[in-house]
Scaffold this motif. Structure first.
Motif, PDB file in Angstrom:
ATOM      1  N   HIS A 216       0.836  -1.201   0.000  1.00  0.00           N
ATOM      2  CA  HIS A 216       0.000   0.000   0.000  1.00  0.00           C
ATOM      3  C   HIS A 216       0.876   1.259   0.000  1.00  0.00           C
ATOM      4  O   HIS A 216       2.012   1.258   0.468  1.00  0.00           O
ATOM      5  CB  HIS A 216      -0.922  -0.008   1.214  1.00  0.00           C
ATOM      6  N   GLU A 217       0.338   2.323  -0.512  1.00  0.00           N
ATOM      7  CA  GLU A 217       1.023   3.615  -0.631  1.00  0.00           C
ATOM      8  C   GLU A 217       2.161   3.574  -1.651  1.00  0.00           C
ATOM      9  O   GLU A 217       3.060   4.413  -1.636  1.00  0.00           O
ATOM     10  CB  GLU A 217       1.572   4.089   0.732  1.00  0.00           C
ATOM     11  N   THR A 218       2.151   2.568  -2.517  1.00  0.00           N
ATOM     12  CA  THR A 218       3.146   2.506  -3.591  1.00  0.00           C
ATOM     13  C   THR A 218       2.444   2.173  -4.899  1.00  0.00           C
ATOM     14  O   THR A 218       1.351   1.607  -4.913  1.00  0.00           O
ATOM     15  CB  THR A 218       4.221   1.430  -3.331  1.00  0.00           C
ATOM     16  N   GLU A 219       3.090   2.521  -6.007  1.00  0.00           N
ATOM     17  CA  GLU A 219       2.671   2.078  -7.335  1.00  0.00           C
ATOM     18  C   GLU A 219       3.605   0.958  -7.762  1.00  0.00           C
ATOM     19  O   GLU A 219       4.807   0.999  -7.487  1.00  0.00           O
ATOM     20  CB  GLU A 219       2.738   3.232  -8.327  1.00  0.00           C
ATOM     21  N   LYS A 220       3.076  -0.026  -8.454  1.00  0.00           N
ATOM     22  CA  LYS A 220       3.866  -1.225  -8.776  1.00  0.00           C
ATOM     23  C   LYS A 220       3.924  -1.449 -10.277  1.00  0.00           C
ATOM     24  O   LYS A 220       2.913  -1.395 -10.965  1.00  0.00           O
ATOM     25  CB  LYS A 220       3.244  -2.446  -8.079  1.00  0.00           C
ATOM     26  N   ASP A 221       5.127  -1.702 -10.794  1.00  0.00           N
ATOM     27  CA  ASP A 221       5.320  -2.122 -12.175  1.00  0.00           C
ATOM     28  C   ASP A 221       5.935  -3.512 -12.165  1.00  0.00           C
ATOM     29  O   ASP A 221       6.907  -3.766 -11.441  1.00  0.00           O
ATOM     30  CB  ASP A 221       6.254  -1.157 -12.924  1.00  0.00           C
TER      31      ASP A 221
END
Length: 533
Positions: A216-221
């Motif tokens: 949570h609180e992150t963007e993921k690639d």
């Protein structure tokens, strides 16, 4: 709704066409192809919604077709058909992504059920697309391409290059954010799989990672980094608590490790980098790869870059272990050698220092032990380890601790069996005498004799002369002359025939050597014997 059926067997395609109630599923058009090339052509010519494909085909696999589809027509949903009856565990893993998996022979009611679910998913995504633009749909593909270009060095890690790239590709990357990479690597499979199956399992691993690595609180690639690894790139605000972040990452990685071992039979390691700027990412990725390269203990685990301690590969042989093991092998104490090697390499303290360099050095020293074993038994090392399997095992011995143990056990078995087979073997001098006696009628070379007893020619010459008192060549001539005299005395054979029987195919050579050795010619020797009878 349009479907493309791909199978190299026309009868299989016809069975699917006739076995499913397409009208019930609201399928309008059914297209077919018998190989990957034809399938790609159909995908280019018609608006395909669902791809129903066999995995193994002679002119390109279903996995290759899936890869092309994901790159060129990513909206197409794929369902695989296969005969692998032992892959039940894989179905659950596949459902984590958009790919489903049906076993042959096909249960058409089940196929209809899978198709129905797939169609429902397509309708749901279609509704979502109506509320977004095409850029949102293609963004993930563009982001993945950026990371690949970035790590391959196609984009310089500086503000101007990155800003220009993001502007051209319409990416909303914030250069002030923190970035953190997680490299997920398959170290080994717990069951035997073909290359095609391994690719399929790696696809499943990516789906599992996408499902379970949720911070949570992150963007993921999510990027397929290599044939055996997946890279997760996290983007986050600078103020995010690092301690909490690492804790959550470890929890996710532990879940991933357990799922990979349970569902797709893979031993997986997760390498967690540092939270830094985007400019630092290439160097951090390189450090993660170096850590994985030196991780030769194939056990599932989570590693954090900020906790790593690198050790030089140092082998402690203060008690001259190799010399001691050599003596034990002379005494037939093979098991004791294996027990001590295992004890040295499997302690927790020792494992910390074991890396690729360590395994290379240990393999080198163990090969010296094999060389000493061969030398002590007066044989060529190729007589023991000249087979292809031994060569391949030795090559792999520096890749992992498991591979090293396989090589060591293999080598010990060969040495043990050699000693067992040759427990009553004559010494090389006696074997040389026997060989000469059996081949007096031939033109025997020193090289032939040395090869027969598996010794270097110079070494064999030295030990023979020391024990017998004459050189091998002199001993060979003496034996030929003894046999010549006996034949001349006790048979009616001509001198030419006698010469042939003692390995001289040129009468003049035999006559000259016999005269030199006895002081008289063969004919005179024969006449003298008859006159004295």
């Amino acid at each position: 709704m349009n479907v493309l059926i791909v199978d190299d067997e026309i009868s299989a395609i016809e069975a699917v066409q006739n076995g499913i109630q397409w009208d019930k599923l609201e399928i309008r058009n059914i297209y077919t192809a018998t190989n990957v090339k034809d399938a790609i052509r159909r995908l280019g010519d018609y608006p395909i919604d669902i791809l129903l494909s066999d995995i193994e085909m002679p002119m390109g696999s279903g996995l290759e077709l899936l890869k092309w589809t994901n790159e060129h027509v990513p909206n197409v949903k794929c369902i695989f058909m296969t005969c692998h009856a032992d892959f039940h565990f894989l179905q659950e893993a596949m459902r984590l992504g958009s790919l489903d998996y049906i076993l042959k022979p096909l249960d058409y009611s089940k196929v209809e059920h899978v198709l129905s679910n797939t169609i429902e998913k397509i309708h749901t995504e279609s509704i979502l697309k109506e509320n977004s633009n095409s850029w949102i749909q293609n963004k993930k593909t563009v982001v993945k391409q950026f990371w690949k270009d970035f790590f391959l060095g196609e984009i310089s890690p500086n503000r101007d290059s990155l800003t220009n790239y993001f502007r051209q590709k319409r990416l909303d990357f914030d250069l002030e954010k923190g970035y953190l990479p997680i490299l997920i690597v398959t170290k080994k499979w717990t069951e035997e799989f073909s290359k095609v199956d391994q690719k399929l399992l790696q696809y499943a691993l990516r789906n599992i990672a996408d499902e379970l690595v949720v911070i949570h609180e992150t963007e993921k690639d999510m990027i397929s980094f290599s044939d055996t690894s997946v890279l997760v790139m996290l983007r986050m605000n600078p103020g995010l608590d690092v301690k909490h972040l690492y804790k959550r990452i470890e929890e996710c990685c532990r879940l991933l490790i357990d799922a990979a071992e349970k569902y797709i039979k893979e031993i997986v390691c997760c390498y967690v980098g540092l939270k830094q700027t985007i400019y630092d990412m290439p160097a951090i990725i390189e450090s993660l790869q170096e850590g994985d390269f030196n991780n030769v203990i194939y056990e599932s685990n989570v590693f954090f870059l900020h906790q790593w301690t690198f050790h030089k590969a140092e082998l402690d042989y203060s008690d001259n272990s190799t010399a001691k093991w050599r003596e034990w092998l002379k005494q037939g104490r093979y098991d004791q050698v294996l027990i001590e090697i295992s004890a040295r390499l499997t302690t927790q303290e020792q494992k910390i220092t074991i890396n690729r360099d360590f395994l290379t050095k240990f393999s080198r020293d163990f090969y010296y032990l094999i060389f000493a074993f061969a030398s002590d038994r007066h044989v060529f090392i190729n007589e023991l380890f000249g087979d292809e399997r031994s060569f391949k095992l030795l090559e792999r011995a520096s890749e992992s601790l498991d591979d090293l143990f396989v090589w060591v056990n293999h080598a010990m078995d060969l040495m043990r069996n050699f000693d067992k087979t040759n427990a009553n073997r004559d010494n090389p001098v006696e074997r040389t005498k026997t060989y000469i006696q059996l081949h007096l009628s031939e033109e025997v070379s020193m090289e032939q004799i040395a090869n027969h007893v598996h010794l270097n020619a110079d070494y064999l010459t030295r030990i023979f002369k020391k024990e017998v008192g004459v050189s091998i060549s002199r001993y060979l001539i003496n034996k030929k002359m003894e046999m010549s005299k006996d034949l001349l005395i006790h048979t009616d054979k001509s001198i030419g025939e006698v010469a042939m029987l003692v390995g001289y195919y040129n009468y003049s050579s035999f006559n000259r050597i016999f005269t030199k050795e006895t002081g008289i010619s063969p004919q005179e020797f024969k006449n003298n014997y008859k006159s004295n009878v």
